[in-house]
Motif scaffolding. Structure first.
Motif, PDB file in Angstrom:
ATOM      1  N   ASP A  34      -1.953  -5.835   6.276  1.00 44.53           N
ATOM      2  CA  ASP A  34      -1.422  -4.706   6.876  1.00 44.53           C
ATOM      3  C   ASP A  34      -1.360  -4.276   8.489  1.00 44.53           C
ATOM      4  O   ASP A  34      -2.224  -5.010   8.999  1.00 44.53           O
ATOM      5  CB  ASP A  34      -2.292  -3.576   6.457  1.00 44.53           C
TER       6      ASP A  34
ATOM      7  N   ARG B  99       1.412   5.520  -0.995  1.00 44.30           N
ATOM      8  CA  ARG B  99       0.904   6.838  -1.166  1.00 44.30           C
ATOM      9  C   ARG B  99       1.976   7.700  -1.334  1.00 44.30           C
ATOM     10  O   ARG B  99       3.179   7.823  -1.076  1.00 44.30           O
ATOM     11  CB  ARG B  99       0.220   7.467   0.139  1.00 44.30           C
TER      12      ARG B  99
ATOM     13  N   SER C 137       0.894  -1.280  -0.115  1.00 43.05           N
ATOM     14  CA  SER C 137      -0.088  -0.022  -0.128  1.00 43.05           C
ATOM     15  C   SER C 137       1.041   1.143  -0.124  1.00 43.05           C
ATOM     16  O   SER C 137       1.671   1.439   0.872  1.00 43.05           O
ATOM     17  CB  SER C 137      -0.814   0.258   1.236  1.00 43.05           C
TER      18      SER C 137
ATOM     19  N   ARG D 165       2.896   1.201   3.791  1.00 43.69           N
ATOM     20  CA  ARG D 165       2.434   0.426   5.110  1.00 43.69           C
ATOM     21  C   ARG D 165       3.067  -0.885   5.140  1.00 43.69           C
ATOM     22  O   ARG D 165       3.047  -1.538   4.036  1.00 43.69           O
ATOM     23  CB  ARG D 165       0.784   0.351   5.012  1.00 43.69           C
TER      24      ARG D 165
END
Length: 130
Positions: free
Chosen positions: A114, A88, A86, A105
């Protein structure tokens, strides 16, 4: 050796075989601790790998963004990070620099599960003209 001692060397042990199977019982008792230790070491490896991935992706993104702009910045950050992570990405100019921040993550044992722990990587590059 006294004449009354058995030939197999089991003198002083009660019953037949005495300690037979003791190693197997101890192994079964220690197995959960061994597996827990292996899982903890593996999680540490994943955390270290996440630091490496985030830092490298931020550096690549900042270089691409400094030359080509925000669209290339985002694509360069995600290029070397697998889809199971994950991620960003935020990119943008900051004075004479182009800065990128990549946040990953950390997974639990395997990518896809996660933990909620985030690892941030920061990168910057001097703005360039094509």
């Amino acid at each position: 050796m006294p004449a009354s001692a058995p030939a197999d060397g089991s003198a002083g042990r009660p019953g037949r075989g005495g300690d037979r199977g003791q190693v197997a019982i101890e192994f079964v008792g220690m197995l959960p601790l061994i597996l827990l230790l292996v899982a903890a070491v593996w999680e540490g490896v994943l955390i270290g790998y996440a630091f490496s991935l985030a830092g490298n992706a931020a550096d690549e993104a900042a270089r691409a963004g400094a030359v080509h702009g925000a669209a290339e910045c985002d694509a360069a950050a995600k290029e070397h990070i697998g889809s199971a992570w994950s991620v960003r990405v935020s990119c943008g100019p900051a004075g004479n620099l182009y800065k990128a921040e990549v946040s990953l993550r950390v997974p639990v044992l395997v990518p896809g599960l996660d933990t909620g722990l985030r690892i941030d990587g920061h990168g910057g590059a001097a703005k360039e003209q094509e």
